[in-house]
Design a protein around this motif. Structure first.
Motif, PDB file in Angstrom:
ATOM      1  N   ASP A   1       1.001  -1.084   0.056  1.00  0.00           N
ATOM      2  CA  ASP A   1      -0.266  -0.005   0.061  1.00  0.00           C
ATOM      3  C   ASP A   1       0.934   1.104   0.005  1.00  0.00           C
ATOM      4  N   TRP A   2       0.525   2.374  -0.820  1.00  0.00           N
ATOM      5  CA  TRP A   2       1.161   3.593  -0.997  1.00  0.00           C
ATOM      6  C   TRP A   2       0.220   4.694  -1.172  1.00  0.00           C
ATOM      7  N   VAL A   3       0.616   5.812  -0.384  1.00  0.00           N
ATOM      8  CA  VAL A   3      -0.102   6.755  -0.262  1.00  0.00           C
ATOM      9  C   VAL A   3       0.652   8.232  -0.757  1.00  0.00           C
ATOM     10  N   SER A   4       0.059   9.049  -1.154  1.00  0.00           N
ATOM     11  CA  SER A   4       0.750  10.608  -1.371  1.00  0.00           C
ATOM     12  C   SER A   4       1.340  11.402  -0.177  1.00  0.00           C
ATOM     13  N   ILE A   5       2.466  11.689  -0.336  1.00  0.00           N
ATOM     14  CA  ILE A   5       2.927  12.268   0.958  1.00  0.00           C
ATOM     15  C   ILE A   5       2.460  13.758   1.281  1.00  0.00           C
ATOM     16  N   ALA A   6       1.756  14.302   0.210  1.00  0.00           N
ATOM     17  CA  ALA A   6       1.253  15.599   0.453  1.00  0.00           C
ATOM     18  C   ALA A   6       0.424  16.012  -0.934  1.00  0.00           C
ATOM     19  N   PRO A   7      -0.793  16.717  -0.847  1.00  0.00           N
ATOM     20  CA  PRO A   7      -1.445  17.115  -2.107  1.00  0.00           C
ATOM     21  C   PRO A   7      -0.521  17.221  -3.200  1.00  0.00           C
ATOM     22  N   GLU A   8      -1.156  16.714  -4.294  1.00  0.00           N
ATOM     23  CA  GLU A   8      -0.290  16.925  -5.449  1.00  0.00           C
ATOM     24  C   GLU A   8      -0.947  18.114  -6.373  1.00  0.00           C
ATOM     25  N   LEU A   9      -0.174  18.592  -6.990  1.00  0.00           N
ATOM     26  CA  LEU A   9      -0.483  19.808  -7.980  1.00  0.00           C
ATOM     27  C   LEU A   9      -0.553  19.188  -9.465  1.00  0.00           C
ATOM     28  N   ARG A  10      -1.281  19.191 -10.318  1.00  0.00           N
ATOM     29  CA  ARG A  10      -1.348  18.914 -11.726  1.00  0.00           C
ATOM     30  C   ARG A  10      -1.957  19.735 -12.595  1.00  0.00           C
ATOM     31  N   PRO A  11      -1.539  20.167 -13.595  1.00  0.00           N
ATOM     32  CA  PRO A  11      -2.193  21.064 -14.468  1.00  0.00           C
ATOM     33  C   PRO A  11      -3.447  20.194 -15.066  1.00  0.00           C
ATOM     34  N   SER A  12      -4.588  20.857 -15.157  1.00  0.00           N
ATOM     35  CA  SER A  12      -5.823  20.014 -15.741  1.00  0.00           C
ATOM     36  C   SER A  12      -5.817  20.368 -17.280  1.00  0.00           C
TER      37      SER A  12
ATOM     38  N   THR B   1      -4.893  30.524 -18.992  1.00  0.00           N
ATOM     39  CA  THR B   1      -4.000  29.525 -18.219  1.00  0.00           C
ATOM     40  C   THR B   1      -4.834  28.291 -17.931  1.00  0.00           C
ATOM     41  N   LEU B   2      -3.874  27.455 -17.448  1.00  0.00           N
ATOM     42  CA  LEU B   2      -4.463  26.156 -17.148  1.00  0.00           C
ATOM     43  C   LEU B   2      -5.014  26.225 -15.685  1.00  0.00           C
ATOM     44  N   LYS B   3      -6.118  25.484 -15.495  1.00  0.00           N
ATOM     45  CA  LYS B   3      -6.569  25.321 -14.233  1.00  0.00           C
ATOM     46  C   LYS B   3      -5.960  24.213 -13.310  1.00  0.00           C
ATOM     47  N   PRO B   4      -5.467  24.772 -12.131  1.00  0.00           N
ATOM     48  CA  PRO B   4      -4.854  23.558 -11.221  1.00  0.00           C
ATOM     49  C   PRO B   4      -5.808  22.392 -10.808  1.00  0.00           C
ATOM     50  N   PHE B   5      -5.138  21.460 -10.399  1.00  0.00           N
ATOM     51  CA  PHE B   5      -5.895  19.914 -10.383  1.00  0.00           C
ATOM     52  C   PHE B   5      -4.987  19.444  -8.899  1.00  0.00           C
ATOM     53  N   TYR B   6      -5.752  19.557  -7.894  1.00  0.00           N
ATOM     54  CA  TYR B   6      -5.235  18.903  -6.678  1.00  0.00           C
ATOM     55  C   TYR B   6      -5.658  17.500  -6.501  1.00  0.00           C
ATOM     56  N   LEU B   7      -5.009  16.704  -5.755  1.00  0.00           N
ATOM     57  CA  LEU B   7      -5.179  15.281  -5.633  1.00  0.00           C
ATOM     58  C   LEU B   7      -4.343  14.529  -4.565  1.00  0.00           C
ATOM     59  N   LYS B   8      -4.854  13.720  -4.163  1.00  0.00           N
ATOM     60  CA  LYS B   8      -4.218  12.704  -3.016  1.00  0.00           C
ATOM     61  C   LYS B   8      -4.699  11.275  -3.702  1.00  0.00           C
ATOM     62  N   ARG B   9      -3.392  10.358  -3.694  1.00  0.00           N
ATOM     63  CA  ARG B   9      -3.575   9.081  -4.214  1.00  0.00           C
ATOM     64  C   ARG B   9      -3.415   8.017  -2.800  1.00  0.00           C
ATOM     65  N   ASP B  10      -4.001   7.102  -3.088  1.00  0.00           N
ATOM     66  CA  ASP B  10      -3.781   5.714  -2.074  1.00  0.00           C
ATOM     67  C   ASP B  10      -3.945   4.400  -3.118  1.00  0.00           C
ATOM     68  N   PHE B  11      -2.781   3.903  -3.351  1.00  0.00           N
ATOM     69  CA  PHE B  11      -2.378   3.027  -4.375  1.00  0.00           C
ATOM     70  C   PHE B  11      -2.029   1.542  -3.560  1.00  0.00           C
ATOM     71  N   LYS B  12      -2.569   0.650  -4.410  1.00  0.00           N
ATOM     72  CA  LYS B  12      -2.270  -0.775  -3.710  1.00  0.00           C
ATOM     73  C   LYS B  12      -1.852  -1.476  -4.959  1.00  0.00           C
TER      74      LYS B  12
ATOM     75  N   ARG C   1       2.390  15.164 -14.766  1.00  0.00           N
ATOM     76  CA  ARG C   1       1.477  15.278 -15.942  1.00  0.00           C
ATOM     77  C   ARG C   1       2.254  16.300 -16.763  1.00  0.00           C
ATOM     78  N   ASN C   2       1.924  16.278 -18.175  1.00  0.00           N
ATOM     79  CA  ASN C   2       2.308  17.142 -19.091  1.00  0.00           C
ATOM     80  C   ASN C   2       1.995  18.720 -18.635  1.00  0.00           C
ATOM     81  N   ILE C   3       3.080  19.587 -18.930  1.00  0.00           N
ATOM     82  CA  ILE C   3       2.636  20.938 -18.280  1.00  0.00           C
ATOM     83  C   ILE C   3       1.595  21.629 -19.278  1.00  0.00           C
ATOM     84  N   ASP C   4       1.240  21.090 -20.488  1.00  0.00           N
ATOM     85  CA  ASP C   4      -0.013  21.730 -21.110  1.00  0.00           C
ATOM     86  C   ASP C   4      -1.316  21.166 -20.729  1.00  0.00           C
ATOM     87  N   GLY C   5      -1.248  20.111 -20.002  1.00  0.00           N
ATOM     88  CA  GLY C   5      -2.403  19.637 -19.554  1.00  0.00           C
ATOM     89  C   GLY C   5      -2.988  18.344 -20.173  1.00  0.00           C
TER      90      GLY C   5
END
Length: 188
Positions: A13-24, A32-43, A164-168
């Motif tokens: 099991d793996w989890v994000s260490i902090a909220p992640e910022l990605r371009p949408s 400008t691109l809208k920011p996209f914030y997320l946390k992941r929980d991966f198994k 994520r690619n910088i252009d979304g």
């Protein structure tokens, strides 16, 4: 590490260490691109199976969760990735499950306009399967499993995927496979 060692080390099991910022792929009024914030929980499970829960948020601190997404499926290993020694090209295929849960009324309202055909009315904390169905808000096509062309890199007991690619652009085709590393996940 060789591929078998990477797979063995990845189990767990793996989890994000902090909220992640990605371009949408969505843009603000000024272009400008809208920011996209997320946390992941991966198994990751032996046999190249995975489960991923993503919680999207409206803010960079993850204090206002918008939606929870759950996907389950298989990882296809495609060979070394040049980003770092030991990195691997991996395709994530949601061929077992894909679910969406609105976590605030505003997002449920959006889904009730953009994704009403073939779905029950969307409600806060009401999970619905979008597996195998058209889901316009995420660009999911009916009858086709969601898949991303990504990467996996393990280092210092941290799990990196592609940034994520910088252009979304999404990771929807080989030429969009990431070329940089995202904030890592750590063992849960």
């Amino acid at each position: 590490m060789n591929l078998d060692q990477i797979k063995s080390a990845l189990v767990g099991d793996w989890v994000s260490i902090a909220p992640e910022l990605r371009p949408s792929a969505l843009k603000n009024a000024d272009g400008t691109l809208k920011p996209f914030y997320l946390k992941r929980d991966f198994k990751y499970f032996a046999g190249d199976r995975f489960e991923l829960t993503v919680v999207n948020s409206a803010d960079p601190n993850g204090a206002v969760p918008l939606a929870k997404i759950f996907i389950k499926g298989h990882m296809l290993w495609r060979g070394p990735h040049p980003i770092a020694a030991g990195a691997q090209k991996v395709d994530f295929v949601a061929d077992e499950a894909y679910e969406v849960t609105p976590l605030i009324q505003g997002f449920a309202d959006v889904l009730n306009k953009a994704a009403k055909d073939g779905y029950n009315p969307w409600a806060v904390n009401g999970t619905q399967s979008i597996f195998g169905k058209m889901f316009v808000p995420f660009g999911v096509v009916e009858g086709k499993n969601f898949m991303e062309f990504d990467l996996v890199y393990l280092s210092h007991d941290m799990l990196f995927w592609g940034a994520r690619n910088i252009d979304g652009r999404g990771f929807d085709k080989e030429e969009n496979r990431p070329t940089n590393l995202q904030i890592p996940l750590v063992r849960k």
